[in-house]
Design an enzyme around this catalytic site. Structure first.
Site, PDB file in Angstrom:
ATOM      1  N   ASP A 106       0.860  -1.189   0.000  1.00 42.14           N
ATOM      2  CA  ASP A 106       0.000   0.000   0.000  1.00 42.14           C
ATOM      3  C   ASP A 106       0.890   1.231   0.000  1.00 42.14           C
ATOM      4  OD1 ASP A 106      -2.730   1.157   0.232  1.00 42.14           O
ATOM      5  OD2 ASP A 106      -1.899   2.011   2.077  1.00 42.14           O
ATOM      6  N   THR A 107       0.598   2.153  -0.894  1.00 41.21           N
ATOM      7  CA  THR A 107       1.396   3.376  -1.016  1.00 41.21           C
ATOM      8  C   THR A 107       0.539   4.594  -0.688  1.00 41.21           C
ATOM      9  OG1 THR A 107       2.779   2.363  -2.731  1.00 41.21           O
ATOM     10  CG2 THR A 107       2.843   4.772  -2.575  1.00 41.21           C
TER      11      THR A 107
END
Length: 237
Positions: A106-107
């Site tokens: 997840d960014t």
């Protein structure tokens, strides 16, 4: 010219160094079932560059964790990534060929005021994000959660999670530039409303840390951690 060349050199250096660390295990890893719990074409590309073969099983995790419960964007991204990987691992536990490794990522983008930006919902939100980032340095955090299900004990699993942070500085931008970028449709599947590997790369005046982390996957840190886990016997191929 100078900036583009610099980014290219860094890109090649990180790619090569990370690949060397995990290269000795690539063949053995390819013999096992690896799963990427993400629909991101950028993550597929980065992991594929390591010579790894994997199935893509998109996580159904809602990504609705309460941001106020986390110290910052890095912790939030790490927790979300781990939940993504765990959801896929749980779903796949009944399958005949159990995955050896499920990788979630997840960014997020964190502005200097501490606000955490995910993907913009519409053009207005994309513009607000870009306006808040222009002319300043912000942080890009990618969290990674890696789940190793245990075939001999259903429901038992080893979980390794970590995060990486890169500092990205945007030049001062004119609103017309931002609007033209938004018109391309590029911002809508990207945290903070931009992708460094596309036209928005021209907005970046400098970068400190891992370039691939901004793309969506900290390949150097991932390769290091998995290699260390194999070396010290935490996971067995």
């Amino acid at each position: 010219g100078v900036h583009r060349g610099w980014v290219f050199r860094e890109y090649c250096a990180w790619s090569g160094e990370a690949a060397v660390m995990i290269l000795q295990y690539a063949e053995a890893l390819c013999a096992r079932r690896l799963v990427l719990a993400s629909a991101s074409p950028r993550r597929r590309e980065i992991l594929g560059n390591l010579g790894l073969k994997f199935d893509v099983v998109v996580s159904k995790f809602d990504e609705n964790l309460d941001k106020s419960q986390f110290v910052g964007g890095a912790d939030y991204a790490q927790a979300t990534a781990t939940h993504k990987a765990m959801e896929v691992a749980t779903r796949m536990e009944k399958e005949e060929r159990l995955p050896f490794m499920v990788i979630g990522a997840d960014t997020v983008v964190e502005a200097p005021d501490g606000s955490i930006m995910e993907k913009p919902k519409d053009a207005a939100e994309a513009l607000r994000m870009l306006l808040s980032l222009q002319g300043i340095t912000h942080q890009v955090h990618t969290g990674v959660g890696v789940v190793f299900p245990d075939a001999s004990q259903p429901g038992k699993r080893l979980i390794k999670s970590f995060s990486e942070t890169t500092y990205v500085t945007f030049a001062s931008l004119e609103e017309a530039e931002m609007l033209a970028y938004i018109k391309t449709g590029e911002p809508f599947d990207k945290a903070g409303g931009y992708g460094i590997q596309g036209p928005a790369g021209a907005f970046v005046s400098s970068l400190t840390g891992c370039y691939f982390n901004v793309m969506g996957f900290p390949v150097h840190k991932f390769a290091n951690i998995v290699s260390d886990m194999i070396k010290d016997g935490t996971i067995k191929l």
